[in-house]
Scaffold this motif. Structure first.
Motif, PDB file in Angstrom:
ATOM      1  N   THR A 264       0.839  -1.185   0.000  1.00  0.00           N
ATOM      2  CA  THR A 264       0.000   0.000   0.000  1.00  0.00           C
ATOM      3  C   THR A 264       0.881   1.244   0.000  1.00  0.00           C
ATOM      4  OG1 THR A 264      -1.895   1.069   1.084  1.00  0.00           O
ATOM      5  CG2 THR A 264      -0.203   0.150   2.527  1.00  0.00           C
ATOM      6  N   GLY A 265       0.238   2.406   0.004  1.00  0.00           N
ATOM      7  CA  GLY A 265       0.938   3.681   0.100  1.00  0.00           C
ATOM      8  C   GLY A 265       0.308   4.523   1.190  1.00  0.00           C
ATOM      9  N   TRP A 266       1.080   5.411   1.779  1.00  0.00           N
ATOM     10  CA  TRP A 266       0.570   6.233   2.878  1.00  0.00           C
ATOM     11  C   TRP A 266      -0.601   7.096   2.446  1.00  0.00           C
ATOM     12  CZ3 TRP A 266       1.721   4.398   7.227  1.00  0.00           C
ATOM     13  CH2 TRP A 266       2.991   3.900   7.532  1.00  0.00           C
ATOM     14  N   HIS A 267      -0.698   7.417   1.159  1.00  0.00           N
ATOM     15  CA  HIS A 267      -1.791   8.266   0.677  1.00  0.00           C
ATOM     16  C   HIS A 267      -2.746   7.498  -0.232  1.00  0.00           C
ATOM     17  CE1 HIS A 267      -0.064  11.907   2.430  1.00  0.00           C
ATOM     18  NE2 HIS A 267       1.108  11.417   2.078  1.00  0.00           N
ATOM     19  N   ASP A 268      -2.779   6.182  -0.063  1.00  0.00           N
ATOM     20  CA  ASP A 268      -3.749   5.338  -0.764  1.00  0.00           C
ATOM     21  C   ASP A 268      -5.095   5.438  -0.051  1.00  0.00           C
ATOM     22  OD1 ASP A 268      -5.158   3.354  -2.105  1.00  0.00           O
ATOM     23  OD2 ASP A 268      -4.143   1.710  -1.061  1.00  0.00           O
ATOM     24  N   VAL A 271      -5.600   2.523   2.323  1.00  0.00           N
ATOM     25  CA  VAL A 271      -4.489   2.153   3.192  1.00  0.00           C
ATOM     26  C   VAL A 271      -4.967   1.510   4.494  1.00  0.00           C
ATOM     27  CG1 VAL A 271      -4.343   4.492   4.176  1.00  0.00           C
ATOM     28  CG2 VAL A 271      -2.353   2.971   4.266  1.00  0.00           C
ATOM     29  N   ASP A 272      -6.052   2.015   5.071  1.00  0.00           N
ATOM     30  CA  ASP A 272      -6.524   1.450   6.333  1.00  0.00           C
ATOM     31  C   ASP A 272      -7.053   0.033   6.160  1.00  0.00           C
ATOM     32  OD1 ASP A 272      -5.865   3.681   7.891  1.00  0.00           O
ATOM     33  OD2 ASP A 272      -7.731   4.691   7.346  1.00  0.00           O
ATOM     34  N   GLN A 273      -7.602  -0.270   4.985  1.00  0.00           N
ATOM     35  CA  GLN A 273      -8.037  -1.629   4.725  1.00  0.00           C
ATOM     36  C   GLN A 273      -6.845  -2.584   4.693  1.00  0.00           C
ATOM     37  OE1 GLN A 273     -11.172  -2.488   2.066  1.00  0.00           O
ATOM     38  NE2 GLN A 273     -12.025  -0.427   2.063  1.00  0.00           N
ATOM     39  N   THR A 274      -5.732  -2.116   4.137  1.00  0.00           N
ATOM     40  CA  THR A 274      -4.534  -2.943   4.121  1.00  0.00           C
ATOM     41  C   THR A 274      -4.030  -3.204   5.532  1.00  0.00           C
ATOM     42  OG1 THR A 274      -3.894  -2.149   1.933  1.00  0.00           O
ATOM     43  CG2 THR A 274      -2.151  -3.097   3.286  1.00  0.00           C
ATOM     44  N   PHE A 275      -3.982  -2.174   6.365  1.00  0.00           N
ATOM     45  CA  PHE A 275      -3.542  -2.360   7.754  1.00  0.00           C
ATOM     46  C   PHE A 275      -4.467  -3.322   8.496  1.00  0.00           C
ATOM     47  CE2 PHE A 275      -1.569   2.104   7.534  1.00  0.00           C
ATOM     48  CZ  PHE A 275      -0.339   1.576   7.157  1.00  0.00           C
ATOM     49  N   GLU A 276      -5.768  -3.216   8.247  1.00  0.00           N
ATOM     50  CA  GLU A 276      -6.717  -4.115   8.898  1.00  0.00           C
ATOM     51  C   GLU A 276      -6.450  -5.567   8.511  1.00  0.00           C
ATOM     52  OE1 GLU A 276     -11.563  -4.927   9.132  1.00  0.00           O
ATOM     53  OE2 GLU A 276     -10.782  -3.146   8.115  1.00  0.00           O
ATOM     54  N   GLN A 277      -6.230  -5.830   7.236  1.00  0.00           N
ATOM     55  CA  GLN A 277      -5.981  -7.191   6.799  1.00  0.00           C
ATOM     56  C   GLN A 277      -4.642  -7.719   7.302  1.00  0.00           C
ATOM     57  OE1 GLN A 277      -8.904  -8.069   6.335  1.00  0.00           O
ATOM     58  NE2 GLN A 277      -8.745  -9.135   4.376  1.00  0.00           N
ATOM     59  N   TYR A 278      -3.640  -6.850   7.358  1.00  0.00           N
ATOM     60  CA  TYR A 278      -2.349  -7.297   7.881  1.00  0.00           C
ATOM     61  C   TYR A 278      -2.489  -7.732   9.345  1.00  0.00           C
ATOM     62  CZ  TYR A 278       2.554  -7.503   9.130  1.00  0.00           C
ATOM     63  OH  TYR A 278       3.779  -7.942   9.583  1.00  0.00           O
ATOM     64  N   GLY A 279      -3.226  -6.955  10.123  1.00  0.00           N
ATOM     65  CA  GLY A 279      -3.446  -7.347  11.510  1.00  0.00           C
ATOM     66  C   GLY A 279      -4.168  -8.674  11.627  1.00  0.00           C
ATOM     67  N   ARG A 280      -5.155  -8.898  10.793  1.00  0.00           N
ATOM     68  CA  ARG A 280      -5.869 -10.181  10.812  1.00  0.00           C
ATOM     69  C   ARG A 280      -4.947 -11.336  10.441  1.00  0.00           C
ATOM     70  NH1 ARG A 280     -11.466  -8.341   7.682  1.00  0.00           N
ATOM     71  NH2 ARG A 280     -12.801  -8.220   9.537  1.00  0.00           N
ATOM     72  N   LEU A 281      -4.142 -11.139   9.406  1.00  0.00           N
ATOM     73  CA  LEU A 281      -3.220 -12.200   8.982  1.00  0.00           C
ATOM     74  C   LEU A 281      -2.232 -12.540  10.091  1.00  0.00           C
ATOM     75  CD1 LEU A 281      -2.462 -10.971   5.353  1.00  0.00           C
ATOM     76  CD2 LEU A 281      -3.756 -13.023   5.956  1.00  0.00           C
ATOM     77  N   ARG A 282      -1.687 -11.541  10.749  1.00  0.00           N
ATOM     78  CA  ARG A 282      -0.708 -11.789  11.805  1.00  0.00           C
ATOM     79  C   ARG A 282      -1.346 -12.514  12.978  1.00  0.00           C
ATOM     80  NH1 ARG A 282       4.521 -11.612  10.481  1.00  0.00           N
ATOM     81  NH2 ARG A 282       5.279 -10.454  12.289  1.00  0.00           N
ATOM     82  N   ARG A 283      -2.555 -12.118  13.343  1.00  0.00           N
ATOM     83  CA  ARG A 283      -3.240 -12.804  14.448  1.00  0.00           C
ATOM     84  C   ARG A 283      -3.553 -14.247  14.094  1.00  0.00           C
ATOM     85  NH1 ARG A 283      -5.609  -7.639  14.772  1.00  0.00           N
ATOM     86  NH2 ARG A 283      -7.445  -8.289  13.555  1.00  0.00           N
ATOM     87  N   ALA A 284      -3.800 -14.507  12.812  1.00  0.00           N
ATOM     88  CA  ALA A 284      -4.082 -15.877  12.365  1.00  0.00           C
ATOM     89  C   ALA A 284      -2.816 -16.711  12.227  1.00  0.00           C
ATOM     90  CB  ALA A 284      -4.824 -15.847  11.030  1.00  0.00           C
ATOM     91  N   GLY A 285      -1.639 -16.093  12.361  1.00  0.00           N
ATOM     92  CA  GLY A 285      -0.384 -16.816  12.192  1.00  0.00           C
ATOM     93  C   GLY A 285      -0.043 -17.105  10.750  1.00  0.00           C
TER      94      GLY A 285
END
Length: 553
Positions: A264-268, A271-285
């Motif tokens: 993603t990019g800081w001005h996309d 961008v917040d959707q990308t951060f949300e999915q990254y958090g979900r992926l990390r929590r899922a291992g």
């Protein structure tokens, strides 16, 4: 296999790109294949491949935007040259594919049907990856709801998973996003000329469309006809409304095991959707990686394309070709604005505490906690002369960092500015604002923005956000405004500035000020918004941040 050279237009565009890896193979092209959906609907598909003997993994790229420029050279040719079969398919009802395009309702089933077709192809070796941006990311999440066993890697670039959040923020309509999506979905698959013409027509008529009373249906002047899917998306601001049931495949990340790279990019605008999915992926291992560049939704695929392509290629080679040599050592890489440098990190967001900077009399921003919560200052928001939007995270070319000097000169924009920093300050992580507000109508939007002010007084936006106050009460209320996240270095001598206003038009539809729907309102009420002491900008402070007293964090 019937083999041709890729289209001349694609080869010409390919020849203009620099800083890309050298081709390993010559690309071949097999256009116009009809892939049957589960109901028999033909999905028109182009096949790109390395013109060489041997087994190669396959990439599935499904798009509602057509299969020629820029998708043919960016995904078909470039990845075929690197040793991948690429299946580039037009979504149902677009680009010559049969059926009717019904936004976010057919992608999971049509993706599974395409994988079933792949299993019958003699060149398919059973190893599959997916890649693509924006809605091309949405179809990846849709396939991941029930991932086929062949799916071994995903690369979601400036991707979408939550349609509601694309159109709405806390009850406010993301008007500019909605119009850009309408033009893209309606015209881009028809070819470059049709898309360019519609884009220009929208820009010429943007002011008339965005200030129409009522707003509902005004887009027809630019898009040429009513679009039921767009009307539906704009008219349902509540994420719990049945209209959005089943629209988001974001939950796929909560149980996914397929290695996934997010870019993603800081001005996309997503961008917040990308951060949300990254958090979900990390929590899922789930094995995952995150790249955040200094890009907008569109510049990530233009100026940022060499970095985006390199990141994508390294991830796909590692997980489809058993070649991890191109992977970086950490899960996260972010570009730090102000410093203009890349920083590798173990995770996102970094461990940090929120440090408040308080609004103070005289437009100051201070680390000192105020003694009370008395009224501090106020502004008048007039929907007939709405506070304009300047840059920020959008999906249009207007996105990005901009000079906010003229905006901040308006009477309906409050600014609070800290003292010159005595040493650099790193702000890395989520930013928010905590405000105590009162209004004379009980209905208002609150836009908050973090800016970097250089020694010459130029104020440039870093990150921002909007929240709604819809209590109908005039008494003070606490409002928290999520302002996305950033990785930014404020240089010594620079100052931190916090903007507070009543909107950013036409990025967001103007608040009518009286509780009416912004889509249907024909009467507007100016609103007096009063900010109380104790209102604060919350900046993340972690191990890498500067420390100290006033003027430092």
């Amino acid at each position: 296999m019937r083999s041709r050279k890729p289209p001349l237009s694609s080869r010409l565009m390919r020849a203009t790109w620099r800083r890309l890896p050298a081709a390993r193979y010559e690309a071949g092209w097999e256009p116009g294949l009809a892939v049957p959906a589960a109901d028999g609907t033909p999905l028109v598909t182009d096949h790109y491949f390395p013109r060489a003997q041997g087994n190669f993994p396959t990439l599935l790229v499904r798009s509602p935007y057509g299969r020629r420029l820029p998708w043919s050279p960016m995904y078909g040719m470039l990845f075929a040259e690197q040793g991948f079969h690429v299946v580039l398919q037009s979504c149902r009802g677009t680009g010559g594919s049969g059926g009717r395009f019904d936004l976010w309702h057919n992608e999971a089933a049509d993706g599974r049907a395409t994988v079933a077709w792949l299993r019958e192809q003699p060149w398919f070796d059973g190893t599959l990856g997916t890649v693509g941006p924006s809605y091309l990311g949405y179809v990846q999440w849709a396939l991941a709801l029930d991932p086929p066993p062949e799916l071994k890697a995903m690369v979601v670039q400036v991707g979408l998973h939550d349609p509601h959040a694309l159109f709405h923020t806390d009850g406010a309509l993301r008007l500019e996003n909605a119009l850009a999506v309408g033009v893209g979905m309606e015209y881009q698959h028809r070819g470059t000329a049709a898309f360019a013409g519609a884009t220009l027509r929208l820009q010429r008529r943007l002011r008339d469309i965005t200030t129409a009373r009522p707003l509902r249906g005004a887009y027809v002047a630019a898009l040429g006809r009513e679009l039921p899917w767009l009307d539906g998306a704009m008219a349902h601001p509540d994420p719990e409304d049945p209209h959005w049931r089943g629209a988001s495949p974001g939950e796929a990340a909560e149980r996914l095991a397929v290695p996934t790279c997010l870019i993603t990019g800081w001005h996309d605008g997503l961008v917040d959707q990308t951060f949300e999915q990254y958090g979900r992926l990390r929590r899922a291992g789930c094995p995952s990686a995150l790249l955040v560049g200094p890009w907008t939704h569109t510049s990530a695929l233009q100026r940022g394309w060499p970095e985006v392509f390199a990141e994508s290629l390294a991830w796909l080679r590692a997980h489809l070709c058993d070649d991890p040599s191109g992977l970086r050592p950490t899960a996260v890489r972010v570009h730090v604005g102000g410093e203009d440098a890349w920083r590798d990190m173990e995770d996102w967001p970094p461990a940090a505490s929120g440090t408040p900077w308080f609004a103070a009399a005289g437009g100051h921003l201070t680390a000192r906690t105020p003694a009370d919560s008395a009224p501090l200052t106020s502004f008048r928001y007039d929907p007939a002369d709405p506070t304009p939007s300047v840059g920020g995270p959008l999906i249009s070319p207007k996105a990005g960092p901009r000079d906010n000097t003229a905006l901040e000169a308006r009477a309906d924009v409050l600014t609070f500015t800290g003292p010159p920093l005595t040493e650099p300050l790193d702000v890395i992580g989520p930013v928010s604002a905590r405000l105590t507000l009162s209004t004379d109508t009980g209905y208002a939007d609150v836009f908050a923005r973090l800016c970097d002010v250089d020694p010459h007084g130029r104020s440039v936006n870093v990150c921002d956000g909007l929240a709604g106050l819809r209590t109908g009460r005039q008494a003070p209320s606490e409002v928290t405004v999520p302002m996305s996240a950033t990785a930014h270095r404020f240089a010594a001598g620079h100052r931190i500035r916090w903007q507070v206003s009543g909107g950013a038009h036409p990025r967001y539809a103007r608040s009518p000020g009286n509780g009416q729907s912004p889509l249907d309102a024909t009467e507007f009420t100016p609103v007096r918004v009063t900010l109380h002491s104790g209102s604060a900008l919350i900046l993340p402070r972690g191990a890498g941040a500067s420390r100290g007293g006033e003027g430092r964090v």
